[in-house]
Design an enzyme around this catalytic site. Structure first.
Site, mmCIF file in Angstrom:
data_model
loop_
_atom_site.group_PDB
_atom_site.id
_atom_site.type_symbol
_atom_site.label_atom_id
_atom_site.label_comp_id
_atom_site.label_asym_id
_atom_site.label_seq_id
_atom_site.Cartn_x
_atom_site.Cartn_y
_atom_site.Cartn_z
ATOM 1 N N GLY A 47 -56.097 -2.122 -60.685
ATOM 2 C CA GLY A 47 -57.253 -2.137 -61.576
ATOM 3 C C GLY A 47 -57.533 -3.557 -62.031
ATOM 4 O O GLY A 47 -56.597 -4.323 -62.284
ATOM 5 N N LYS A 48 -58.793 -3.890 -62.123
ATOM 6 C CA LYS A 48 -59.157 -5.209 -62.657
ATOM 7 C C LYS A 48 -59.341 -5.029 -64.158
ATOM 8 O O LYS A 48 -60.466 -4.903 -64.658
ATOM 9 C CB LYS A 48 -60.434 -5.708 -61.965
ATOM 10 C CG LYS A 48 -60.621 -7.208 -62.047
ATOM 11 C CD LYS A 48 -61.655 -7.681 -61.047
ATOM 12 C CE LYS A 48 -62.028 -9.129 -61.277
ATOM 13 N NZ LYS A 48 -60.930 -10.082 -61.188
ATOM 14 N N LEU A 49 -58.223 -4.940 -64.853
ATOM 15 C CA LEU A 49 -58.195 -4.547 -66.262
ATOM 16 C C LEU A 49 -57.961 -5.746 -67.167
ATOM 17 O O LEU A 49 -57.087 -6.577 -66.898
ATOM 18 C CB LEU A 49 -57.105 -3.494 -66.474
ATOM 19 C CG LEU A 49 -57.315 -2.196 -65.672
ATOM 20 C CD1 LEU A 49 -56.071 -1.319 -65.728
ATOM 21 C CD2 LEU A 49 -58.534 -1.441 -66.186
#
Ligand code: PPE
Length: 323
Positions: free
Chosen positions: A173-175
């Site tokens: 995830g690009k969190l």
């Protein structure tokens, strides 16, 4: 790489001028950057639960186009879903909003930054139903690791920080909050005089750089860590794999070690921001000849042609727009 007009791209670390007056999209409306205010009690600001994307638009001989726009937005939704954030818009709405933001800012090329975040509302970690908001900003941005380094290559170091583990986090995830791991590594590298950090995973294999995927070239083959490694599955990584196949360069998705990195013929990074950046030195050891290698140069040249719409075979990756 002729006619790139790179000299006009602002340095990457500059705060874009006139941001307050720029147009941003916030929760369905185009407003001025200055008016895009959020509460101090924004949940994401405190706990890092949010997702973002970085997307580039390029101007080419046939006009402007956004590179792999829909796939970036789909990844934004996938990142958000992984942490149980339900984005209250369709993918198509956010895709159109990205085009609108570039047009409203009269940007013929630039960088888009969509962000999904959790609003103020209930307080504390258990607040699960606060509104999910979406913002999109855009600005002109130059080469992530320096324009001259696209040719010369950068100096990187292997970080003392380990890439976050898939047992504790969601590397796919690009969190927002996960970037603390990247920032620690990046700052350590910069403090030691390097341009970028390469992180090893819990097993000691190379994972990725603070904001880029890593490739090595050895004996004419390209190797990059597999999807099962704790890496972000970069769209640039995927593009380079496909472009390598197109050029007949063998590609292997496999783990490799720090030693293999040092002994590689070539090393390069890929990312929306970093594009295709050669790595000329790692931990004081020159890589190959200590300058951009021939395979890196071929892939980089093709990548820049593709993003600028000069390669019809990959036209489906582009969303053309007019300013
Ligand atoms: N790994 C990480 C950790 C990462 O942040 C990026 C993008 C990539 C790989 C490459 O992904 P892709 O852009 O899909 O090829 N990093 C973004 C943010 C950089 C920043 O400083 O902010 C980017 O390149 O836009």
């Amino acid at each position: 790489m002729e006619e790139r007009n790179e000299s006009r791209r602002p340095q990457f670390d500059e705060v874009p001028e006139g941001f307050a007056d720029s147009a941003v999209w916030l929760d369905g409306e185009l407003i001025r950057g200055e008016d895009a205010k959020v509460s101090l009690m924004t949940f994401t600001l405190h706990y890092g639960l949010g997702a973002f994307e970085g997307i580039r638009a390029y101007e080419g001989p046939k006009g402007s186009a956004i590179f792999r726009l829909r796939e970036h937005i789909e990844r934004l939704y996938a990142s958000s879903r992984m942490v149980l954030m339900e984005v209250p818009y369709d993918v198509d709405e956010v895709v159109s909003a990205c085009v609108e933001v570039l047009r409203a800012n009269e940007l013929k090329s630039g960088y888009l930054r969509p962000l999904t975040f959790v609003d103020d509302g209930k307080r504390g970690l258990g607040a699960a139903n606060n509104r999910v908001r979406v913002g999109i900003a855009a600005w002109a941005w130059g080469a992530y690791l320096g324009e001259e380094n696209l040719v010369r290559g950068i100096r990187a170091s292997v970080s003392s920080w380990t890439r976050m583990s898939a047992r504790s986090f969601l590397p796919k995830g690009k969190l927002c909050g996960q970037y603390v791991n990247s920032i620690l590594a990046k700052r350590e590298a910069q403090q030691a005089g390097y341009d970028e950090a390469i992180l090893l995973d819990e097993q000691g294999f190379v994972s990725e750089a603070s904001g880029e995927n890593v490739f090595i070239v050895k004996d004419g083959r390209l190797v990059t860590p597999p999807r099962s490694s704790p890496i972000l599955e970069g769209l640039t990584r995927d593009s380079i794999i496909q472009l390598a196949k197109h050029l007949g360069i063998p590609v292997e998705e496999n783990t490799f070690t720090r030693g293999q990195l040092y002994n590689a013929d070539e090393v390069f990074f890929t990312g929306t921001a970093a594009e295709v950046t050669p790595v000329r030195e790692i931990d004081g050891r020159p890589i190959g000849t200590g300058s951009r290698g021939p395979t890196t140069e071929r892939l980089q040249a093709l990548y820049f042609d593709v993003v600028r719409g000069k390669e019809p075979a990959f036209a489906e990756w582009l969303t053309p727009y007019e300013v």
